[in-house]
Every structure is written in structure tokens, then in C-alpha cells.
Write a protein that holds these residues in place. Structure first.
Motif, short mmCIF file in Angstrom:
data_model
loop_
_atom_site.label_atom_id
_atom_site.label_comp_id
_atom_site.label_asym_id
_atom_site.label_seq_id
_atom_site.Cartn_x
_atom_site.Cartn_y
_atom_site.Cartn_z
N CYS A 180 47.43 47.14 35.26
CA CYS A 180 47.07 47.17 36.69
C CYS A 180 48.33 47.43 37.52
O CYS A 180 49.37 46.79 37.31
CB CYS A 180 46.42 45.85 37.07
N GLY A 181 48.23 48.34 38.48
CA GLY A 181 49.44 48.79 39.16
C GLY A 181 49.91 47.94 40.32
O GLY A 181 51.10 47.93 40.65
N SER A 182 49.00 47.20 40.98
CA SER A 182 49.40 46.47 42.18
C SER A 182 48.28 45.49 42.56
O SER A 182 47.15 45.60 42.07
CB SER A 182 49.63 47.44 43.34
N PRO A 183 48.57 44.55 43.48
CA PRO A 183 47.50 43.67 43.97
C PRO A 183 46.35 44.45 44.60
O PRO A 183 45.18 44.07 44.45
CB PRO A 183 48.22 42.78 44.98
N ARG A 184 46.67 45.52 45.31
CA ARG A 184 45.60 46.33 45.92
C ARG A 184 44.74 47.00 44.85
O ARG A 184 43.51 47.08 44.99
CB ARG A 184 46.22 47.39 46.84
N HIS A 185 45.37 47.47 43.79
CA HIS A 185 44.65 48.07 42.67
C HIS A 185 43.66 47.06 42.10
O HIS A 185 42.48 47.38 41.86
CB HIS A 185 45.65 48.50 41.59
N ARG A 186 44.11 45.83 41.95
CA ARG A 186 43.23 44.76 41.45
C ARG A 186 42.05 44.54 42.40
O ARG A 186 40.91 44.40 41.97
CB ARG A 186 44.03 43.48 41.29
N GLU A 187 42.33 44.51 43.70
CA GLU A 187 41.27 44.25 44.69
C GLU A 187 40.18 45.32 44.61
O GLU A 187 38.98 45.01 44.70
CB GLU A 187 41.88 44.23 46.09
N LEU A 188 40.57 46.57 44.46
CA LEU A 188 39.59 47.66 44.41
C LEU A 188 38.67 47.52 43.20
O LEU A 188 37.45 47.74 43.30
CB LEU A 188 40.31 49.01 44.36
N ILE A 189 39.26 47.17 42.06
CA ILE A 189 38.45 47.01 40.84
C ILE A 189 37.51 45.81 40.98
O ILE A 189 36.31 45.90 40.71
CB ILE A 189 39.37 46.84 39.61
N GLU A 190 38.06 44.69 41.43
CA GLU A 190 37.26 43.46 41.51
C GLU A 190 36.11 43.61 42.50
O GLU A 190 34.99 43.14 42.24
CB GLU A 190 38.15 42.29 41.90
N ALA A 191 36.36 44.29 43.59
CA ALA A 191 35.31 44.44 44.60
C ALA A 191 34.16 45.32 44.11
O ALA A 191 33.02 45.17 44.56
CB ALA A 191 35.90 45.03 45.88
N ALA A 192 34.45 46.22 43.19
CA ALA A 192 33.43 47.15 42.70
C ALA A 192 32.62 46.60 41.53
O ALA A 192 31.58 47.17 41.19
CB ALA A 192 34.08 48.47 42.29
N LEU A 193 33.06 45.52 40.92
CA LEU A 193 32.37 44.99 39.74
C LEU A 193 31.02 44.39 40.11
O LEU A 193 30.86 43.78 41.18
CB LEU A 193 33.22 43.91 39.07
N PRO A 194 30.02 44.53 39.23
CA PRO A 194 28.76 43.83 39.45
C PRO A 194 28.98 42.33 39.52
O PRO A 194 29.91 41.80 38.89
CB PRO A 194 27.92 44.22 38.22
#
Length: 458
Positions: free
Chosen positions: A157-171
Motif C-alpha cells: 500500500c502506497g500511502s494513507p490515502r491509498h488505504r482510504e480509497l481501498i477501504e471505502a470501496a470494500l463491501p
């Protein structure tokens, strides 16, 4: 009827570490998590799916406990069930690392997880994607209704923002269990057949394990996994198993060094249960064989040590004398290469080998062969696997071929020259102990030298 000292079942939290494909970081995450739990004083038992020699040794160093393979085809359901039950009786958490992609192979990682009702954590290298990672894990979760996804571990994972984008999209039903930062210091070193052997880079591995453990601790992953509902493993039935054939009184010399190290612990345990005594030695550094009735030169990387093997003339002469005495020899994979007249190594240099079998061995870049096969030996069929990136040329006509798991084409050739039986196949001895006993004690052949090598896994 179960022994009074044993429970009818054992329960323990468990997690199956899977991925959409190879190369996603499953071993790195599994080893880091095992080290994190070990550092916290937890007992963690780790298993590796499928035939593999390299990953289990890395995972054993990380966890501080032996790591066995779980393979429904090669070892069988009963063997897998027994190992999981025994682990659950002592462990605070069981980890199972999958092989390849979750649904790849027959049987697949998904088949193993479904059979034992193991929750799955999907490890995915998320470099170069964000919301698409959520779509992929959602697709994996919906592909079969008999597997359950506990969550996603986003690797690289590249950054905290990268993490946020993935987590927000998960079911909602698939949580983000952890986001592992993109850091070369966490990755495990590899070479042409997989990971570099643990024994070669022990100190470097320790640093990587600790760095990985720290990254996962920051994510709170240990607490989340230890809070998982326990998985119940039934005690294996005490069926009246056929008595094992006897090798009592037989002494088997086992090569164990950097060139010959790919050994199923289950093979060693079986030989000892059959009554054999094992004596370990090094074809790289020793000048003589131990007193023994049989030799086993297990797999490893002879192509990386061909010059030293060629230079050890006393050992070559000792093994040649063993062969000249018409004692049986089983040569598996790299052991087959060692038995040939010459071996061209990874640098293109050609070195003299044992010369027990006509032919020349050579490495062939990234092209190779792998797969599950049954060795159709005269003594009986034995299941195993092939995994190599070399070719043997100029060899004599084979006496038989391996039988592929699902394809009708002939598998790996099986050669026999005097007492020598040679093949690229790695055999799983517990599949047919009777055949192994006959091979090691065949009439007119007082014992058998076993030579495997050149790989590990699949």
C-alpha cells in the motif's frame, strides 16, 4: 475409539492466507504474522498448501515451530485432518498459507479451506490500483458459496490515502484487515525456483520478520485474528491401519547441505517409523559416506553448487563405489542431475558429475516443468510432484513415466541403471510405504541411495 487422553475434537482460531495469484506476498504476510504472534508469547502453528520445500522452512523460522504441507491430492484428506487436529490442541492460532491463486489447481486452496471451514484472508498486491482491489476481492468472495472471506490484507500500500480509497470501496461484509506498506525491507528474497533457502539468509530473514511484525502490529491485526471464532477440528478416526513394512536395522545416509536440502519431514518421519536409522552427511564438504546400507541425497540446488560438487572427488568416488556395488539408488530431480555425466550450471559452466547414468544436465532459463504426478515404479505407484527448470539430455530409454494428475500425456521419465532409479519426480513416501520398502530392500539390492533435488514447490 479415541484414546481416553484425547478429545473427540479440538477448537482453535484459524486463518487461511490466500491470494488472487502468485507473487502477491502471501509468504511475507504469513511469516510476519507468525513472528508477531510469537513475539507476543502466542503459540502459532503454520501450514503450507501443496508440495513445497522452501516456504515451510522460512515459515518455520518465523514461527519457531515445524511447518508441514497440507495437500489433499498428494497426502490425502486424512493426513491433513490429523495434522490440523493435532495443531489445534496446542496452538493459540493456526495459519495456513495457500498456493498460487485461490481457485487455481485441482484441488485448489479454496477446496482445502472449504473442506475444513477455514476463513480466508485475501492478500493482494495493490500497487497500481485502488477501488479495483475492492472489486477483485468481492469477485473472489462471490465465486463460490462454500468459502468465506474474513477480509482483505492490502499489500504494498502506497500511502494513507491509498488505504482510504481501498477501504471505502470494500463491501460492508469484507473488512480491510490490514494495509501493509510498500517497503522493500519487508519482501522475502527469491531465485529461480522460489524463495532463497532460509539457512542461507537467516540473519537477513530475522530483520525482515521483525519489520513485517512491526507493520502488522501497527494495524492491530493480531488482536483481530485472535478474536476470530474458533474452528473445530474433529479427531481423526482410529481406523485399523495396515502395519507399516519394516526397515528395521537398515541405515540410510541422508545428504543435507546447501546443495541437497529439499526434504519432506514426513518422509524422514516415515522412514524412522519403519525402523530405519538416518545418518546425515554433506556431498559438498564431507570426503566419505557414513556407514550405511542406503543413501538418500534429497533435493536442493545442485546447479548453484556444481563446481564444488565436481571438485569433491573423494565423495564422488564414494558414491560411485556405492553404485558399483549394485546397491539401489533413487535419484529425484536435482539428484538425477547429480547422477548424470555433467551439469551445465546457471552461469553456463559445465562440470563433471557422478556419471552413474548416461546423459547431460543443463539449466534452461525461466522455462520449466511442474505439476502433480504419480511415479509408476515397478515396486508400486507413489504420488509426488515435479518442479524444475533444467533438462536432461542423452539419457537412456526410460523404464516408465510418471502419470499426470489429470492429463493423458506421459509425465516425467523414470530411469533404472543397475541399482539406480532416477527421475525428476519428488516422491511423497507416506503415499505408498510398501513401494518404498520394496525399493529400499529389493532382492539382490541390499539398500537404496536416494538422490532428489532442484526445487521445491509448485
Amino acid at each position: 475409539m479415541a484414546k481416553p487422553s484425547e478429545a473427540a475434537s479440538a477448537a482453535c482460531p484459524a486463518l487461511f492466507i490466500a491470494a488472487p495469484a502468485s507473487g502477491q506476498g502471501k509468504t511475507t504476510v504469513t511469516a510476519s504474522l507468525a513472528r508477531l504472534l510469537r513475539n507476543r508469547g502466542q503459540v502459532v502453528r503454520v501450514f503450507k498448501t501443496g508440495p513445497d520445500y522452501l516456504d515451510p522452512r522460512v515459515l518455520a523460522q518465523a514461527s519457531g515451530r515445524p511447518v508441514d504441507p497440507l495437500d489433499l491430492w498428494m497426502a490425502g484428506e486424512a493426513d491433513c485432518r490429523r495434522r490440523l487436529y493435532e495443531a489445534a490442541r496446542e496452538a493459540d492460532l493456526i495459519l495456513v498459507e495457500g498456493a498460487m491463486g485461490l481457485f487455481d489447481g485441482e484441488p485448489s486452496s479454496a477446496d482445502l479451506a472449504a473442506l475444513f471451514d477455514l476463513p480466508l484472508a485475501i492478500v493482494m498486491d495493490v500497487k497500481g490500483m485502488a477501488q479495483t482491489a475492492a472489486a477483485l476481492v468481492a469477485g473472489l468472495a462471490g465465486f463460490r458459496d462454500d468459502v468465506r472471506i474474513a477480509g482483505l490484507i492490502a499489500n504494498a500500500c502506497g500511502s494513507p490515502r491509498h488505504r482510504e480509497l481501498i477501504e471505502a470501496a470494500l463491501p460492508a461484509e469484507i473488512p480491510l484487515l490490514a494495509a501493509v506498506p510498500r517497503d522493500a525491507a519487508l519482501a522475502l528474497p527469491e531465485r529461480h525456483l522460489g524463495l532463497v533457502q532460509a539457512e542461507e539468509i537467516r540473519d537477513d530473514l530475522e530483520a525482515r520478520f521483525e519489520a513485517g511484525a512491526a507493520a502488522l502490529e501497527a494495524e492491530g491485526l493480531a488482536e483481530a485474528l485472535l478474536a476470530l471464532p474458533p474452528v473445530t477440528f474433529a479427531a481423526p478416526p482410529e481406523a485399523a491401519a495396515a502395519p507399516l513394512p519394516s526397515l528395521r536395522g537398515r541405515i540410510i545416509g541422508v545428504a543435507r547441505d546447501a546443495a541437497f536440502s529439499f526434504i519432506y519431514q514426513a518422509n524422514l518421519e516415515l522412514l524412522e517409523r519403519m525402523g530405519a536409522s538416518l545418518r546425515f552427511f554433506s556431498p559438498l564438504t564431507d570426503s566419505r559416506l557414513p556407514p550405511c546400507d542406503a543413501l538418500w541425497l534429497p533435493g536442493g540446488y545442485p546447479e548453484l553448487h556444481a563446481a564444488r560438487l565436481a571438485a569433491n572427488a573423494p565423495m564422488r568416488e564414494a558414491i560411485q563405489g556405492f553404485f558399483a556395488a549394485d546397491k539401489p539408488i533413487l535419484a529425484e530431480c536435482g539428484g538425477l542431475l547429480y547422477c548424470l555425466e555433467s551439469l551445465t550450471d546457471v552461469d553456463g559452466e559445465t562440470h563433471a558429475m557422478l556419471g552413474l547414468l548416461p546423459g547431460r544436465g543443463a539449466m534452461r532459463g525461466r522455462r520449466g516443468c511442474q505439476g502433480m504426478q504419480t511415479a509408476e515404479l515397478p515396486e508400486g505407484p507413489v504420488r509426488g510432484h515435479a518442479h524444475h527448470r533444467s533438462v536432461a539430455e542423452g539419457t537412456p530409454a526410460p523404464i516408465a513415466f510418471g502419470r499426470r494428475q489429470r492429463h493423458p500425456a506421459p509425465g516425467e521419465a523414470i530411469y533404472r541403471e543397475r541399482g539406480l532409479t532416477a527421475t525428476y519426480l519428488h516422491l511423497y513416501f507416506p503415499d505408498n510405504p510398501d513401494a518404498l520398502a520394496r525399493l529400499l530392500t529389493a532382492s539382490g539390492r541390499p539398500a537404496c541411495a536416494i538422490i532428489e533435488t532442484e526445487e521445491s514447490h509448485g
